[in-house]
Write a protein that holds these residues in place. Structure first.
Motif, PDB file in Angstrom:
ATOM      1  N   GLN A  85     -10.092  21.889 -32.963  1.00 50.46           N
ATOM      2  CA  GLN A  85     -10.685  21.735 -31.635  1.00 50.46           C
ATOM      3  C   GLN A  85      -9.986  20.585 -30.919  1.00 50.46           C
ATOM      4  OE1 GLN A  85     -14.911  21.053 -31.637  1.00 50.46           O
ATOM      5  NE2 GLN A  85     -14.945  20.360 -29.517  1.00 50.46           N
ATOM      6  N   LEU A  86      -9.381  20.888 -29.780  1.00 49.53           N
ATOM      7  CA  LEU A  86      -8.700  19.875 -28.984  1.00 49.53           C
ATOM      8  C   LEU A  86      -9.553  19.534 -27.778  1.00 49.53           C
ATOM      9  CD1 LEU A  86      -6.274  18.119 -28.254  1.00 49.53           C
ATOM     10  CD2 LEU A  86      -5.259  20.116 -27.131  1.00 49.53           C
ATOM     11  N   ASP A  87      -9.972  18.286 -27.705  1.00 51.44           N
ATOM     12  CA  ASP A  87     -10.736  17.793 -26.562  1.00 51.44           C
ATOM     13  C   ASP A  87      -9.796  16.975 -25.681  1.00 51.44           C
ATOM     14  OD1 ASP A  87     -13.168  18.902 -27.334  1.00 51.44           O
ATOM     15  OD2 ASP A  87     -13.626  17.201 -28.629  1.00 51.44           O
ATOM     16  N   ARG A  88      -9.403  17.581 -24.562  1.00 53.15           N
ATOM     17  CA  ARG A  88      -8.477  16.915 -23.661  1.00 53.15           C
ATOM     18  C   ARG A  88      -9.266  16.100 -22.643  1.00 53.15           C
ATOM     19  NH1 ARG A  88      -2.736  18.743 -22.129  1.00 53.15           N
ATOM     20  NH2 ARG A  88      -3.087  16.619 -21.423  1.00 53.15           N
ATOM     21  N   VAL A  89      -9.303  14.821 -22.844  1.00 52.84           N
ATOM     22  CA  VAL A  89     -10.026  13.946 -21.919  1.00 52.84           C
ATOM     23  C   VAL A  89      -9.108  12.914 -21.278  1.00 52.84           C
ATOM     24  CG1 VAL A  89     -12.237  14.215 -23.081  1.00 52.84           C
ATOM     25  CG2 VAL A  89     -10.674  12.447 -23.847  1.00 52.84           C
ATOM     26  N   ALA A  90      -7.820  12.926 -21.632  1.00 55.16           N
ATOM     27  CA  ALA A  90      -6.889  11.938 -21.098  1.00 55.16           C
ATOM     28  C   ALA A  90      -6.679  12.139 -19.603  1.00 55.16           C
ATOM     29  CB  ALA A  90      -5.551  12.030 -21.834  1.00 55.16           C
ATOM     30  N   GLU A  91      -6.538  11.029 -18.885  1.00 48.39           N
ATOM     31  CA  GLU A  91      -6.289  11.049 -17.450  1.00 48.39           C
ATOM     32  C   GLU A  91      -4.789  10.933 -17.181  1.00 48.39           C
ATOM     33  OE1 GLU A  91      -8.424   7.772 -15.845  1.00 48.39           O
ATOM     34  OE2 GLU A  91     -10.365   8.433 -16.648  1.00 48.39           O
ATOM     35  N   SER A  92      -4.375  11.372 -16.022  1.00 48.74           N
ATOM     36  CA  SER A  92      -2.995  11.120 -15.612  1.00 48.74           C
ATOM     37  C   SER A  92      -2.889   9.675 -15.121  1.00 48.74           C
ATOM     38  CB  SER A  92      -2.581  12.091 -14.504  1.00 48.74           C
ATOM     39  OG  SER A  92      -3.424  11.935 -13.369  1.00 48.74           O
ATOM     40  N   ASP A  93      -1.721   9.060 -15.349  1.00 48.07           N
ATOM     41  CA  ASP A  93      -1.493   7.661 -14.995  1.00 48.07           C
ATOM     42  C   ASP A  93      -2.659   6.790 -15.465  1.00 48.07           C
ATOM     43  OD1 ASP A  93      -0.268   5.416 -13.995  1.00 48.07           O
ATOM     44  OD2 ASP A  93      -0.951   5.732 -11.931  1.00 48.07           O
ATOM     45  N   PRO A  94      -2.988   6.811 -16.767  1.00 49.51           N
ATOM     46  CA  PRO A  94      -4.188   6.129 -17.274  1.00 49.51           C
ATOM     47  C   PRO A  94      -4.079   4.613 -17.169  1.00 49.51           C
ATOM     48  CG  PRO A  94      -2.846   6.935 -19.077  1.00 49.51           C
ATOM     49  CD  PRO A  94      -2.230   7.483 -17.834  1.00 49.51           C
ATOM     50  N   ALA A  95      -5.155   3.982 -16.739  1.00 54.29           N
ATOM     51  CA  ALA A  95      -5.184   2.529 -16.585  1.00 54.29           C
ATOM     52  C   ALA A  95      -5.563   1.821 -17.878  1.00 54.29           C
ATOM     53  CB  ALA A  95      -6.167   2.149 -15.484  1.00 54.29           C
ATOM     54  N   THR A  96      -6.169   2.548 -18.832  1.00 51.70           N
ATOM     55  CA  THR A  96      -6.517   1.972 -20.134  1.00 51.70           C
ATOM     56  C   THR A  96      -6.032   2.920 -21.216  1.00 51.70           C
ATOM     57  OG1 THR A  96      -8.663   3.073 -20.297  1.00 51.70           O
ATOM     58  CG2 THR A  96      -8.599   0.946 -19.151  1.00 51.70           C
ATOM     59  N   GLN A  97      -5.907   2.412 -22.434  1.00 49.67           N
ATOM     60  CA  GLN A  97      -5.466   3.275 -23.530  1.00 49.67           C
ATOM     61  C   GLN A  97      -6.492   4.367 -23.799  1.00 49.67           C
ATOM     62  OE1 GLN A  97      -3.847   1.330 -26.973  1.00 49.67           O
ATOM     63  NE2 GLN A  97      -4.127   3.106 -28.285  1.00 49.67           N
ATOM     64  N   TRP A  98      -7.777   4.015 -23.680  1.00 52.69           N
ATOM     65  CA  TRP A  98      -8.797   5.039 -23.902  1.00 52.69           C
ATOM     66  C   TRP A  98      -8.648   6.175 -22.896  1.00 52.69           C
ATOM     67  CZ3 TRP A  98     -11.585   7.206 -27.300  1.00 52.69           C
ATOM     68  CH2 TRP A  98     -12.674   8.014 -26.947  1.00 52.69           C
ATOM     69  N   ALA A  99      -8.327   5.819 -21.656  1.00 48.05           N
ATOM     70  CA  ALA A  99      -8.156   6.846 -20.630  1.00 48.05           C
ATOM     71  C   ALA A  99      -6.942   7.711 -20.898  1.00 48.05           C
ATOM     72  CB  ALA A  99      -8.040   6.194 -19.255  1.00 48.05           C
ATOM     73  N   ALA A 100      -6.046   7.281 -21.776  1.00 42.86           N
ATOM     74  CA  ALA A 100      -4.851   8.056 -22.115  1.00 42.86           C
ATOM     75  C   ALA A 100      -5.055   8.916 -23.351  1.00 42.86           C
ATOM     76  CB  ALA A 100      -3.681   7.093 -22.353  1.00 42.86           C
ATOM     77  N   THR A 101      -6.259   8.924 -23.894  1.00 42.65           N
ATOM     78  CA  THR A 101      -6.491   9.482 -25.228  1.00 42.65           C
ATOM     79  C   THR A 101      -7.199  10.829 -25.203  1.00 42.65           C
ATOM     80  OG1 THR A 101      -6.593   7.260 -26.182  1.00 42.65           O
ATOM     81  CG2 THR A 101      -7.641   9.022 -27.436  1.00 42.65           C
ATOM     82  N   SER A 102      -6.732  11.736 -26.051  1.00 44.55           N
ATOM     83  CA  SER A 102      -7.424  12.984 -26.359  1.00 44.55           C
ATOM     84  C   SER A 102      -7.658  13.025 -27.874  1.00 44.55           C
ATOM     85  CB  SER A 102      -6.606  14.198 -25.919  1.00 44.55           C
ATOM     86  OG  SER A 102      -6.465  14.236 -24.519  1.00 44.55           O
ATOM     87  N   LEU A 103      -8.586  13.891 -28.302  1.00 51.46           N
ATOM     88  CA  LEU A 103      -8.907  14.008 -29.721  1.00 51.46           C
ATOM     89  C   LEU A 103      -8.662  15.429 -30.212  1.00 51.46           C
ATOM     90  CD1 LEU A 103     -12.261  12.002 -30.012  1.00 51.46           C
ATOM     91  CD2 LEU A 103      -9.976  11.250 -30.686  1.00 51.46           C
ATOM     92  N   LEU A 104      -8.014  15.535 -31.354  1.00 50.75           N
ATOM     93  CA  LEU A 104      -7.814  16.809 -32.024  1.00 50.75           C
ATOM     94  C   LEU A 104      -8.621  16.777 -33.316  1.00 50.75           C
ATOM     95  CD1 LEU A 104      -6.313  19.563 -32.310  1.00 50.75           C
ATOM     96  CD2 LEU A 104      -4.546  18.302 -33.574  1.00 50.75           C
ATOM     97  N   ARG A 105      -9.592  17.657 -33.429  1.00 51.49           N
ATOM     98  CA  ARG A 105     -10.470  17.669 -34.595  1.00 51.49           C
ATOM     99  C   ARG A 105     -10.112  18.835 -35.510  1.00 51.49           C
ATOM    100  NH1 ARG A 105     -14.038  15.991 -30.372  1.00 51.49           N
ATOM    101  NH2 ARG A 105     -14.895  13.932 -30.885  1.00 51.49           N
ATOM    102  N   CYS A 106     -10.077  18.543 -36.788  1.00 51.45           N
ATOM    103  CA  CYS A 106      -9.857  19.580 -37.799  1.00 51.45           C
ATOM    104  C   CYS A 106     -11.038  19.578 -38.761  1.00 51.45           C
ATOM    105  CB  CYS A 106      -8.555  19.318 -38.568  1.00 51.45           C
ATOM    106  SG  CYS A 106      -8.218  20.561 -39.839  1.00 51.45           S
ATOM    107  N   HIS A 107     -11.736  20.700 -38.850  1.00 50.65           N
ATOM    108  CA  HIS A 107     -12.870  20.859 -39.758  1.00 50.65           C
ATOM    109  C   HIS A 107     -12.490  21.878 -40.834  1.00 50.65           C
ATOM    110  CE1 HIS A 107     -15.584  18.880 -36.838  1.00 50.65           C
ATOM    111  NE2 HIS A 107     -14.882  19.533 -35.938  1.00 50.65           N
ATOM    112  N   VAL A 108     -12.735  21.554 -42.092  1.00 50.80           N
ATOM    113  CA  VAL A 108     -12.429  22.475 -43.190  1.00 50.80           C
ATOM    114  C   VAL A 108     -13.681  22.695 -44.029  1.00 50.80           C
ATOM    115  CG1 VAL A 108      -9.962  21.942 -43.305  1.00 50.80           C
ATOM    116  CG2 VAL A 108     -11.575  20.542 -44.603  1.00 50.80           C
TER     117      VAL A 108
END
Length: 573
Positions: free
Chosen positions: A346-369
């Motif tokens: 599951q890819l959660d794309r939450v990153a912003e363009s031209d991010p002002a903070t590192q968190w704003a540049a971050t997305s999460l890829l989740r792998c469940h097994v």
């Protein structure tokens, strides 16, 4: 004194789940006059947890925190003449009752302790065709509790009764209701449904939280139930939160299905319920109609289905899709020798363009097994993740260190005839059998009504939450969202007419894209200016097996409120 001439019975709640505030029992006992205090500790997931406890120690299987609460204030309850009813017995109500008696002797307190059981069907699971189960518990009604109270019990602990039975039982005992007092029983069922989740009735988890009286901790609710089944929901003076039409409505629409709300003793018709403010922190519930209960009892089945593990990869900055594709290929290859039976990405794309903070540049890829065996999702999976640390995409990191595999369970519901389920109450050494209801009515499979025409007046684009509140939750693999127009809305009737026309299954599929392949029922509740939405299968095999970010759908309603829709201009003035 006839039941009609008796005053209301005051029934308090001091727990909405296993893990709720430990001090709540003392708060309710010392906050003012009450006749009973109840505690709800059980949920589908809790039964799985207690089942795993018993695998380690057969003397366990009950909610241990309830004993901590009693150790703190059993003497206070006895001094004040307050009787206690709790489902903390879980899978071992007799064992919990014995522990309470021992605790009372140590404290020098004289109490009569009763327990209700018969719900545990594990010994006859094969006979009923349940297969291999960790737990198998039928939902019992309230008449066993009432019988224990009639016989003088000070404390009643139960196995898997319905949550509302903890309230219905004391109301039956106080007002001498019979099996066919359906309207009265239905009124108590509705009051019990409001109480069962504790401070959710007094402003907890409430969409309108910023309108409440300031307070770090919401008080716990109390129901004053009259002989006719009507009730007033309130709380002790000076406690946090509030009791309003909206806080009560939030709980009325929580984790329900169709308006016919089934219980082993009665069916409450939620589309007949009326609520009105009756003073500060007082809400009156009345006019509830009831009918005969279904002939079958619901059974909660849990079985251990295997093991699971997960990893969250942090993807930062540019090329998120290509970074995700790389690590997917790498991990899939690393696990190819003995791959897990289930791998979900599951890819959660939450990153912003031209991010002002590192968190704003971050997305999460989740792998469940998941796998029936521990090995493919244990050390093998964790090591495969760790070994990518210096050999994968730029900026490789994870949200937490890899962990060991953990067992997971799968929930499903079954149904058996009520007269085949034992219902026993043991008080003062005597065990009594509680008969199943004589008058029942087969539960219908109602069809949601066709939605009315959509509103065609002038509108403004705004989030749904600008004019509507919501509360959501889980029922097995299904999710429910109750949505209503707040009581303070001056054009509430217009708002409700618009809401019913807006929230059709097709429109909900658009607003909540994760539901597009799933069946949705929408049930209108006009007296509450509400609709109840049921999304079938959204949570898969239940909370214990779900891989969703929000496995119990607790935040689903807030997501829906954030969606932008066309709102009638008059509602936003």
């Amino acid at each position: 004194m006839s039941p009609a001439s008796r005053g209301p019975v005051r029934i308090a709640n001091a727990s909405g789940f296993y893990g709720d505030r430990l001090t709540a029992l003392r708060e309710q006992l010392e906050g003012g006059d009450i006749d009973y205090v109840t505690g709800d500790y059980l949920a589908e997931l809790t039964m799985l947890i207690l089942g795993r406890d018993q695998l380690k120690d057969t003397s366990l299987g009950y909610a241990k925190t309830f004993l901590e609460q009693l150790r703190d204030c059993l003497g206070t309850a006895v001094e004040r003449g307050v009787r206690i009813v709790s489902n903390a017995g879980g899978l071992n109500p007799a064992g919990l009752a014995a522990r309470i008696k021992h605790l009372a002797r140590e404290a020098g307190v004289v109490v009569s302790v009763a327990h209700v059981d018969g719900d545990d069907l594990r010994s006859v699971a094969t006979q009923f065709g349940f297969g291999q189960t960790l737990t198998a518990n039928a939902y019992l009604g309230a008449f066993g509790i009432a019988e224990a109270l009639h016989r003088g019990a000070d404390i009643v602990v139960t196995g898997r009764v319905t949550d509302a039975s903890l309230t219905i039982g004391p109301a039956i005992a106080a007002h001498d209701w019979g099996r066919t007092d359906f309207d009265r029983l239905a009124g108590a069922l509705v009051a019990g449904h409001v109480l069962e989740c504790g401070s959710q009735a007094t402003g907890g988890n409430f969409s309108g939280f910023d309108e409440l009286t300031p307070g770090l901790r919401a008080g716990f609710p109390i129901a004053e139930i009259a002989a006719d089944g009507s009730s007033v929901i309130t709380k002790h003076p000076g406690t946090g939160g509030a009791v309003t039409v909206d806080t009560v409505s939030a709980q009325l629409v929580y984790e329900i299905g169709s308006p016919a709300y089934l219980n082993p003793d009665v069916v409450a018709h939620l589309d007949t319920v009326r609520v009105e403010q009756d003073g500060a922190d007082q809400v009156r519930i009345h006019s509830t109609r009831g009918s005969a209960p279904p002939p079958t009892a619901k059974v909660c089945l849990n079985h251990l289905a295997g093991y699971r593990n997960s990893a969250d990869f942090v993807l930062t900055g540019l090329d998120v899709e290509r970074k995700a594709a790389l690590v997917r290929r790498q991990l899939t290859d690393a696990l190819s020798t003995d791959p897990p039976q289930s791998v979900i990405w599951q890819l959660d794309r939450v990153a912003e363009s031209d991010p002002a903070t590192q968190w704003a540049a971050t997305s999460l890829l989740r792998c469940h097994v998941r796998d029936e065996r521990e090995a493919p999702v244990g050390r093998a999976f964790s090591s495969a993740v760790v070994e990518l640390a210096l050999a994968s995409y730029p900026g490789f990191t994870t949200t937490r260190p890899p962990s060991r595999a953990t067992p997971f369970g799968v929930y499903r519901a079954a149904y058996v005839e009520q007269d085949l389920v034992p219902h026993r109450v043991t008080v003062d050494g005597e065990t009594l059998q509680i008969a199943a209801p004589l008058q029942t009515m087969p539960a219908e499979s109602p069809t949601p009504p066709m939605p009315p025409a959509a509103y065609d007046g002038p509108t403004v684009r705004a989030p749904l939450g600008a004019v509507a509140y919501a509360r959501s939750g889980d029922k097995g693999g299904d999710a429910n969202i109750g949505v209503w127009i707040p009581a303070a809305q001056p054009h509430r009737d217009l708002g409700y007419a618009w809401l019913v026309g807006l929230l059709t299954p097709d429109r909900l599929h658009e607003l909540l894209p994760e539901s597009r392949e799933l069946a949705i029922d929408v049930w209108p509740l006009p007296n509450l200016h509400a609709v109840n939405v049921v999304i079938h299968g959204l949570l898969g095999e239940g909370v214990a097996a779900s891989t969703r970010f929000d496995p119990q759908a607790k935040a689903l309603g807030e997501w829906l409120r954030a969606r932008v829709v066309d709102i009638p201009e008059g509602l936003l003035l």
